[in-house]
Scaffold this active site. Structure first.
Site, short mmCIF file in Angstrom:
data_model
loop_
_atom_site.label_atom_id
_atom_site.label_comp_id
_atom_site.label_asym_id
_atom_site.label_seq_id
_atom_site.Cartn_x
_atom_site.Cartn_y
_atom_site.Cartn_z
N ARG A 23 -67.91 1.36 -14.03
CA ARG A 23 -66.78 1.93 -14.74
C ARG A 23 -65.77 0.83 -15.00
O ARG A 23 -65.70 -0.15 -14.25
CB ARG A 23 -66.11 3.04 -13.93
CG ARG A 23 -66.97 4.28 -13.71
CD ARG A 23 -67.14 5.07 -14.99
NE ARG A 23 -67.83 6.33 -14.79
CZ ARG A 23 -69.15 6.48 -14.79
NH1 ARG A 23 -69.94 5.43 -14.97
NH2 ARG A 23 -69.70 7.68 -14.62
N THR A 24 -64.96 1.02 -16.06
CA THR A 24 -63.85 0.09 -16.28
C THR A 24 -62.70 0.53 -15.39
O THR A 24 -61.91 1.40 -15.75
CB THR A 24 -63.41 0.10 -17.76
OG1 THR A 24 -64.54 -0.18 -18.58
CG2 THR A 24 -62.32 -0.94 -18.00
N LEU A 25 -62.64 -0.02 -14.19
CA LEU A 25 -61.60 0.35 -13.24
C LEU A 25 -60.31 -0.41 -13.50
O LEU A 25 -59.23 0.07 -13.20
CB LEU A 25 -62.09 0.10 -11.81
CG LEU A 25 -63.35 0.86 -11.40
CD1 LEU A 25 -63.77 0.48 -10.00
CD2 LEU A 25 -63.12 2.36 -11.49
N TRP A 130 -60.25 1.19 -22.39
CA TRP A 130 -58.91 0.84 -21.89
C TRP A 130 -58.04 0.28 -23.02
O TRP A 130 -57.66 -0.88 -23.02
CB TRP A 130 -59.04 -0.19 -20.76
CG TRP A 130 -58.00 -0.01 -19.68
CD1 TRP A 130 -56.71 -0.40 -19.73
CD2 TRP A 130 -58.19 0.61 -18.41
NE1 TRP A 130 -56.07 -0.08 -18.56
CE2 TRP A 130 -56.95 0.55 -17.73
CE3 TRP A 130 -59.28 1.21 -17.77
CZ2 TRP A 130 -56.78 1.06 -16.45
CZ3 TRP A 130 -59.11 1.71 -16.50
CH2 TRP A 130 -57.86 1.64 -15.85
#
Length: 246
Positions: A23-25, A130
């Site tokens: 995931r794009t954390l 994001w």
């Protein structure tokens, strides 16, 4: 044989768990604010060209203003790689639309609606893109300007901004924007906003582009720098009047 199967199953389980958690954390390389306004003949949009790795200015020539189809202009702040993915989605959308060859083409309102669905869909998968996006355009004489956040929140307005621009540029736009802005006055207003952002946003850089879109199409300026003045007393001694602060 049983031990061999156990080890292979364990390895497969480990690989699956790593893949499942992708995931794009946090964003890695990001661009800062985009500011856009309606003016007399169409839409004006401005963004600088910095790509920051945290607070390190890693790239100085990142183009964040892109045409979409015949009638739309897109600007993005946030993660640069996610912006590239969004551009790939839009390329496929425009190609599919052109394949119909029916004499019609997607306008800015349709493209903006598509982007709101993409961003909200990814948010619901807990794997957001994001970015905050601004989509402007002109079709059949109608000007359109809207934005969408990384979780799908969206709206239309006469002027919009992303990032620090929401806090530092939009108050200026509320005071000085009006319906009948000429191209020259619109550019001056955007440059004023970008200059304030350059002074106050640590990730902003003094290298920007301004794009316009009218019925005739999209024009994106060559990169250029703004004239700045760093001799203000508040810049010379920023802690005056702030005793006891960090």
């Amino acid at each position: 044989m049983e031990m061999l199967m156990d080890s292979s199953q364990a390895e497969h389980s480990l690989l699956s768990s790593v893949t499942a958690s992708e995931r794009t954390l946090n964003p890695y390389v990001t661009g800062t604010s985009v500011v856009a306004i309606k003016y007399k003949d169409g839409i004006l949009m401005a963004a600088d060209m910095g790509g920051s790795y945290g607070y390190t200015l890693r790239y100085k020539s990142v183009e964040r203003l892109k045409p979409v189809g015949k009638h739309s202009l897109l600007g993005a702040s946030g993660e640069i790689s996610d912006f590239q993915e969004i551009l790939r989605y839009l390329d496929e959308l425009i190609l599919y639309d052109n394949m119909w060859d029916d004499g019609n083409s997607l306008g800015p309102k349709e493209v903006h609606s598509y982007l709101t669905r993409v961003m909200y869909n990814r948010r619901n998968k807990f794997n957001p893109l994001w970015n905050s996006l601004i989509l402007g355009g002109v079709k059949n004489g109608q000007k359109y300007l809207g934005m969408v956040s990384m979780i799908g929140v969206n709206f239309e307005d006469n002027h919009v901004a992303t990032g620090f621009g929401n806090h530092l540029a939009r108050p200026i736009l509320r005071d000085e924007w009006h319906d009948n802005l000429s191209f020259e006055d619109g550019v001056k207003l955007l440059e004023k906003c970008m200059r304030v952002l350059l002074y106050r946003d640590t990730t902003a850089v003094n290298k920007l582009q301004i794009a316009k879109i009218t019925e005739e199409g999209v024009t994106i300026s060559q990169p250029y720098s703004l004239k700045t003045f760093w001799g203000y007393s508040a810049f010379q001694n920023p802690t005056v009047g702030a005793e006891g602060s960090w």
